[in-house]
Design a protein around this motif. Structure first.
Motif, PDB file in Angstrom:
ATOM      1  N   MET A   1       0.846  -1.170   0.000  1.00  0.00           N
ATOM      2  CA  MET A   1       0.000   0.000   0.000  1.00  0.00           C
ATOM      3  C   MET A   1       0.898   1.242   0.000  1.00  0.00           C
ATOM      4  O   MET A   1       1.863   1.300   0.755  1.00  0.00           O
ATOM      5  CB  MET A   1      -0.898  -0.018   1.241  1.00  0.00           C
ATOM      6  CG  MET A   1      -1.759   1.218   1.385  1.00  0.00           C
ATOM      7  SD  MET A   1      -2.797   1.288   2.881  1.00  0.00           S
ATOM      8  CE  MET A   1      -3.747  -0.183   2.769  1.00  0.00           C
ATOM      9  N   SER A   2       0.575   2.203  -0.821  1.00  0.00           N
ATOM     10  CA  SER A   2       1.343   3.447  -0.854  1.00  0.00           C
ATOM     11  C   SER A   2       1.025   4.289   0.381  1.00  0.00           C
ATOM     12  O   SER A   2       0.008   4.073   1.056  1.00  0.00           O
ATOM     13  CB  SER A   2       1.005   4.237  -2.114  1.00  0.00           C
ATOM     14  OG  SER A   2      -0.328   4.743  -2.038  1.00  0.00           O
ATOM     15  N   ILE A   3       1.864   5.234   0.641  1.00  0.00           N
ATOM     16  CA  ILE A   3       1.616   6.150   1.760  1.00  0.00           C
ATOM     17  C   ILE A   3       0.356   6.965   1.485  1.00  0.00           C
ATOM     18  O   ILE A   3      -0.456   7.190   2.397  1.00  0.00           O
ATOM     19  CB  ILE A   3       2.836   7.051   2.020  1.00  0.00           C
ATOM     20  CG1 ILE A   3       4.046   6.209   2.423  1.00  0.00           C
ATOM     21  CG2 ILE A   3       2.526   8.090   3.106  1.00  0.00           C
ATOM     22  CD1 ILE A   3       5.353   6.981   2.521  1.00  0.00           C
ATOM     23  N   THR A   4       0.176   7.377   0.232  1.00  0.00           N
ATOM     24  CA  THR A   4      -1.032   8.136  -0.142  1.00  0.00           C
ATOM     25  C   THR A   4      -2.277   7.331   0.169  1.00  0.00           C
ATOM     26  O   THR A   4      -3.238   7.845   0.758  1.00  0.00           O
ATOM     27  CB  THR A   4      -0.990   8.503  -1.640  1.00  0.00           C
ATOM     28  OG1 THR A   4       0.156   9.320  -1.879  1.00  0.00           O
ATOM     29  CG2 THR A   4      -2.241   9.234  -2.075  1.00  0.00           C
ATOM     30  N   LYS A   5      -2.261   6.051  -0.209  1.00  0.00           N
ATOM     31  CA  LYS A   5      -3.412   5.172   0.057  1.00  0.00           C
ATOM     32  C   LYS A   5      -3.603   4.988   1.562  1.00  0.00           C
ATOM     33  O   LYS A   5      -4.739   4.987   2.055  1.00  0.00           O
ATOM     34  CB  LYS A   5      -3.196   3.821  -0.636  1.00  0.00           C
ATOM     35  CG  LYS A   5      -4.298   2.827  -0.416  1.00  0.00           C
ATOM     36  CD  LYS A   5      -5.522   3.156  -1.208  1.00  0.00           C
ATOM     37  CE  LYS A   5      -6.524   2.006  -1.080  1.00  0.00           C
ATOM     38  NZ  LYS A   5      -7.887   2.454  -1.046  1.00  0.00           N
ATOM     39  N   ALA A   6      -2.516   4.854   2.294  1.00  0.00           N
ATOM     40  CA  ALA A   6      -2.615   4.709   3.751  1.00  0.00           C
ATOM     41  C   ALA A   6      -3.244   5.959   4.365  1.00  0.00           C
ATOM     42  O   ALA A   6      -4.087   5.847   5.267  1.00  0.00           O
ATOM     43  CB  ALA A   6      -1.235   4.445   4.347  1.00  0.00           C
ATOM     44  N   GLN A   7      -2.856   7.138   3.887  1.00  0.00           N
ATOM     45  CA  GLN A   7      -3.468   8.373   4.401  1.00  0.00           C
ATOM     46  C   GLN A   7      -4.972   8.379   4.122  1.00  0.00           C
ATOM     47  O   GLN A   7      -5.764   8.759   4.988  1.00  0.00           O
ATOM     48  CB  GLN A   7      -2.814   9.611   3.780  1.00  0.00           C
ATOM     49  CG  GLN A   7      -1.529  10.012   4.464  1.00  0.00           C
ATOM     50  CD  GLN A   7      -0.978  11.352   3.990  1.00  0.00           C
ATOM     51  OE1 GLN A   7      -0.006  11.389   3.255  1.00  0.00           O
ATOM     52  NE2 GLN A   7      -1.600  12.429   4.417  1.00  0.00           N
ATOM     53  N   GLN A   8      -5.362   7.934   2.941  1.00  0.00           N
ATOM     54  CA  GLN A   8      -6.786   7.873   2.596  1.00  0.00           C
ATOM     55  C   GLN A   8      -7.528   6.873   3.472  1.00  0.00           C
ATOM     56  O   GLN A   8      -8.635   7.146   3.940  1.00  0.00           O
ATOM     57  CB  GLN A   8      -6.964   7.503   1.121  1.00  0.00           C
ATOM     58  CG  GLN A   8      -6.494   8.568   0.158  1.00  0.00           C
ATOM     59  CD  GLN A   8      -6.385   8.060  -1.277  1.00  0.00           C
ATOM     60  OE1 GLN A   8      -6.461   6.863  -1.549  1.00  0.00           O
ATOM     61  NE2 GLN A   8      -6.176   8.988  -2.203  1.00  0.00           N
ATOM     62  N   GLU A   9      -6.904   5.724   3.716  1.00  0.00           N
ATOM     63  CA  GLU A   9      -7.529   4.697   4.552  1.00  0.00           C
ATOM     64  C   GLU A   9      -7.731   5.198   5.980  1.00  0.00           C
ATOM     65  O   GLU A   9      -8.775   4.953   6.592  1.00  0.00           O
ATOM     66  CB  GLU A   9      -6.689   3.418   4.556  1.00  0.00           C
ATOM     67  CG  GLU A   9      -6.697   2.664   3.251  1.00  0.00           C
ATOM     68  CD  GLU A   9      -8.042   2.022   2.940  1.00  0.00           C
ATOM     69  OE1 GLU A   9      -8.737   1.566   3.869  1.00  0.00           O
ATOM     70  OE2 GLU A   9      -8.391   2.000   1.743  1.00  0.00           O
ATOM     71  N   VAL A  10      -6.733   5.885   6.519  1.00  0.00           N
ATOM     72  CA  VAL A  10      -6.855   6.447   7.866  1.00  0.00           C
ATOM     73  C   VAL A  10      -7.969   7.490   7.891  1.00  0.00           C
ATOM     74  O   VAL A  10      -8.794   7.507   8.815  1.00  0.00           O
ATOM     75  CB  VAL A  10      -5.515   7.038   8.354  1.00  0.00           C
ATOM     76  CG1 VAL A  10      -5.702   7.914   9.584  1.00  0.00           C
ATOM     77  CG2 VAL A  10      -4.529   5.914   8.646  1.00  0.00           C
ATOM     78  N   ASP A  11      -8.020   8.341   6.886  1.00  0.00           N
ATOM     79  CA  ASP A  11      -9.067   9.360   6.833  1.00  0.00           C
ATOM     80  C   ASP A  11     -10.451   8.719   6.769  1.00  0.00           C
ATOM     81  O   ASP A  11     -11.374   9.144   7.479  1.00  0.00           O
ATOM     82  CB  ASP A  11      -8.844  10.290   5.632  1.00  0.00           C
ATOM     83  CG  ASP A  11      -9.677  11.556   5.730  1.00  0.00           C
ATOM     84  OD1 ASP A  11      -9.545  12.280   6.749  1.00  0.00           O
ATOM     85  OD2 ASP A  11     -10.463  11.815   4.800  1.00  0.00           O
ATOM     86  N   ASN A  12     -10.589   7.680   5.970  1.00  0.00           N
ATOM     87  CA  ASN A  12     -11.867   6.954   5.895  1.00  0.00           C
ATOM     88  C   ASN A  12     -12.217   6.327   7.240  1.00  0.00           C
ATOM     89  O   ASN A  12     -13.374   6.351   7.661  1.00  0.00           O
ATOM     90  CB  ASN A  12     -11.819   5.870   4.809  1.00  0.00           C
ATOM     91  CG  ASN A  12     -11.817   6.455   3.423  1.00  0.00           C
ATOM     92  OD1 ASN A  12     -12.230   7.587   3.194  1.00  0.00           O
ATOM     93  ND2 ASN A  12     -11.318   5.673   2.465  1.00  0.00           N
ATOM     94  N   TRP A  13     -11.225   5.755   7.911  1.00  0.00           N
ATOM     95  CA  TRP A  13     -11.478   5.137   9.215  1.00  0.00           C
ATOM     96  C   TRP A  13     -11.955   6.184  10.216  1.00  0.00           C
ATOM     97  O   TRP A  13     -12.925   5.955  10.952  1.00  0.00           O
ATOM     98  CB  TRP A  13     -10.227   4.428   9.744  1.00  0.00           C
ATOM     99  CG  TRP A  13     -10.527   3.627  10.959  1.00  0.00           C
ATOM    100  CD1 TRP A  13     -10.893   2.328  11.017  1.00  0.00           C
ATOM    101  CD2 TRP A  13     -10.539   4.105  12.312  1.00  0.00           C
ATOM    102  NE1 TRP A  13     -11.129   1.952  12.318  1.00  0.00           N
ATOM    103  CE2 TRP A  13     -10.919   3.034  13.133  1.00  0.00           C
ATOM    104  CE3 TRP A  13     -10.262   5.336  12.909  1.00  0.00           C
ATOM    105  CZ2 TRP A  13     -11.027   3.142  14.523  1.00  0.00           C
ATOM    106  CZ3 TRP A  13     -10.374   5.454  14.287  1.00  0.00           C
ATOM    107  CH2 TRP A  13     -10.752   4.357  15.073  1.00  0.00           C
TER     108      TRP A  13
END
Length: 108
Positions: A1-13
């Motif tokens: 997972m890219s860092i960008t995707k991880a940031q999006q996942e955290v924001d969604n959570w």
């Protein structure tokens, strides 16, 4: 997972489960707490301090993930594109430190 995707996942959570982000000062305090938990495991498991029985069950990966989660929260709430920042930092370190560590007698 890219860092960008991880940031999006955290924001969604946060939006779906966390109600809202803690404020930046609270998250900074949480980050400090989580880094302290990592330091405790490292000092006792890999350092010279003895490990308490209660610490032997602690999962270093889980604690590192806590550090990452809070770091991603702080990046999101302060508008930092962590992927871009990391890429720039890695490029800088590569240029700056290309020969530095190869020439370090302490590492041989």
């Amino acid at each position: 997972m890219s860092i960008t995707k991880a940031q999006q996942e955290v924001d969604n959570w946060i939006k779906n489960h966390g109600v809202r982000y803690f404020n930046e000062l609270t998250n900074m305090a949480q980050l400090t707490e989580e880094v302290g938990e990592v330091a405790r495991i490292i000092a006792r498991r890999y350092g010279e301090q003895s490990e308490k029985e209660s610490d032997k069950k602690k999962d270093l990966g889980e604690e590192l993930a806590d550090v990452l989660f809070v770091t991603l929260c702080l990046a999101n709430q302060t508008g930092v594109d962590l992927q871009d920042a990391f890429d720039r930092k890695l490029e800088l370190k590569t240029k700056r430190d290309h020969d530095r560590h190869h020439n370090n007698e302490k590492l041989k």
